[in-house]
Design a protein around this motif. Structure first.
Motif, PDB file in Angstrom:
ATOM      1  N   ASP A 189       0.846  -1.217  -0.031  1.00 11.84           N
ATOM      2  CA  ASP A 189       0.048  -0.106   0.055  1.00 11.84           C
ATOM      3  C   ASP A 189       1.027   1.278   0.019  1.00 11.84           C
ATOM      4  N   VAL A 190       0.446   2.198  -0.650  1.00 15.07           N
ATOM      5  CA  VAL A 190       1.296   3.386  -0.930  1.00 15.07           C
ATOM      6  C   VAL A 190       0.173   4.599  -0.444  1.00 15.07           C
ATOM      7  N   THR A 191       0.770   5.328   0.553  1.00 12.68           N
ATOM      8  CA  THR A 191      -0.118   6.463   1.157  1.00 12.68           C
ATOM      9  C   THR A 191       0.469   7.489   0.555  1.00 12.68           C
ATOM     10  N   VAL A 192      -0.491   8.512  -0.138  1.00 18.40           N
ATOM     11  CA  VAL A 192      -0.289   9.604  -0.631  1.00 18.40           C
ATOM     12  C   VAL A 192      -1.056  10.950   0.059  1.00 18.40           C
ATOM     13  N   ASN A 193      -0.583  11.957   0.289  1.00 14.68           N
ATOM     14  CA  ASN A 193      -1.339  13.115   0.740  1.00 14.68           C
ATOM     15  C   ASN A 193      -0.970  14.099  -0.515  1.00 14.68           C
TER      16      ASN A 193
END
Length: 459
Positions: free
Chosen positions: A394-398
């Motif tokens: 999983d890649v979390t991006v803001n």
């Protein structure tokens, strides 16, 4: 160009459902009988075909004598000597929107396209189709008079789409002036404003002069070309079409379309020249969609496309096919040409790239993509050198604004680590991107506060 249809007509399962109740029967019978194809339905008794013909919406290869009750037809494909089909159209005048009229390609001499207005006999003529037809497809014809053919089209203002497949006789386009100044746009022989889509099939070595018909269609916004539009001669003279309202260009040429004479294979220069000829002088083009399946797409093509459509191009789809082994195409140049598009076109919404062979160049996805703020869909398919199955984390991006997103996939990605790192670095800077697909594996974008408890499976 052909209508998609099943390889056989065996609706036993659907028909069995019609026995459940009258409601089911009323709902499913139109599904069973929507398409008639005589090639696959010839074994059905004529009385059955006649009984349910009122449900037909697509009518192909008439193999029954009727009578037919096709008052709801939308599509008809027929040979010009098919008397039952001709009589049905003549008597019922159904609301057909698409008509494909063909002659047998094996016939020698080839049948001539009859443009006369009389209705004598049982031969289907192009002039006898209903006024509701907006999409006309012609296959395997000989055109004796190009001016007469254009005048015929001008008398059918309802037509908006023309498809010409294996048409002979258009070897020299009838310009009003025999000499065209290369720096000026050609003077059209006739103005036909209603045609907005033109499809040309060159698979059987049709004359390139047929392309020049586009000058008669000032409102042309979509052009589709199958096969090579280039002549077989080594010396090639450019043509100047200037379709200033063109918004969509589709090219489809792969190795299986070629023959023993490879001089007519469109090169990178040919593709670039065609783009420039169609879009006209710099800054006047409106091209929004470019779709191509080619053997050669290098710097000339990409630079021309960027120059002509950097502020308008929204869809870029490129399938680079298996190349000939002896024509000297630079494989590496094809990869960097894609980088030109990504760095130069600032309005892209969809990018779809596919390769049919292995390559060691992942860096052509590097650099600052001009469309980071607009891109919505990104798909990359191909045979990567030394592919590695990578379990997706999983890649979390803001992306700012207090909204956090997570990219998630349900399986392993077959791609080199280098490629994935480069693509992921780009994705993290694309707030509008919602669809990412790498070698068939779809990675989903979901909001963090709505994170599901299950893993989404691959599609």
């Amino acid at each position: 160009m052909e209508t998609n249809r099943a390889a056989n007509f065996l609706p036993e399962e659907i028909l069995s459902y019609t026995l459940v109740s009258k409601t089911w029967r009323d709902a499913l019978l139109p599904v069973c009988w929507e398409l008639y194809d005589g090639e696959f339905m010839h074994f059905i008794p004529n009385r059955v075909i006649s009984k349910y013909s009122y449900l037909f919406k697509v009518f192909i290869n008439c193999a029954h004598k009727g009578p037919f009750h096709c008052n709801n037809l939308r599509t008809v494909e027929t040979e010009y000597r098919n008397a039952p089909c001709y009589q049905m159209i003549k008597n019922l005048q159904p609301p057909i929107s698409r008509l494909c009229l063909a002659s047998k390609s094996s016939k020698k001499p080839r049948a001539k396209l009859d443009l006369s207005e009389d209705s004598i006999g049982n031969t289907m003529k192009v002039s006898s189709f209903p006024a509701t037809v907006t999409n006309l497809e012609l296959r395997n014809w000989q055109v004796d008079s190009v001016p007469d053919f254009l005048k015929f089209l001008s008398r059918r203002p309802q037509l908006s789409r023309i498809s010409l497949d294996n048409i002979r006789g258009i070897d020299k386009f009838p310009y009003s002036s025999s000499v065209i100044v290369p720096t000026s746009s050609p003077q059209p022989y006739l103005i036909i404003p209603n045609i907005t889509t033109l499809c040309l099939d060159f698979l059987r070595e049709g004359s390139r002069a047929i392309l020049e018909m586009a000058t008669c269609f000032p409102n042309l916004n979509r052009l589709e070309i199958i096969g090579s539009w280039m002549p077989t001669e080594e010396y090639r003279v450019p043509i100047h079409l200037y379709c200033l309202n063109l918004t969509s260009l589709s090219l489809n040429y792969t190795q299986e379309y070629g023959d023993s004479n490879r001089w007519n294979m469109p090169t990178d220069e040919d593709v670039g020249n065609l783009i420039e000829d169609l879009t006209g002088p710099h800054g006047m083009g409106k091209l929004r969609t470019f779709e191509a399946r080619l053997l050669d797409f290098e710097g000339w093509s990409s630079e021309t496309l960027v120059e002509q459509a950097k502020d308008t191009l929204e869809v870029f789809k490129l399938h680079i096919g298996e190349m000939y082994g002896d024509i000297g195409i630079s494989v590496e140049s094809s990869y960097w040409a894609i980088n030109d598009i990504l760095k130069g076109c600032c309005k892209l919404k969809k990018v779809w790239v596919r390769y049919d062979y292995d390559f060691p160049y992942a860096h052509h996805f590097e650099g600052h993509w001009a469309s980071r703020d607009t891109l919505e869909e990104l798909e990359i398919h191909g045979g990567w050198v030394g592919p590695v199955l990578r379990k997706f984390k999983d890649v979390t991006v803001n992306y700012g604004g207090g909204c956090t997103w997570i990219w998630r996939a349900g399986g392993k990605i077959c791609a080199s680590p280098e490629l994935w790192e480069i693509v992921l670095a780009q994705v993290k800077k694309m707030p509008r991107l919602w669809l990412l697909r790498i070698n068939g594996v779809r990675i989903f974008k979901i909001k963090k506060h709505r994170l599901p408890r299950f893993v989404i499976k691959n599609i």
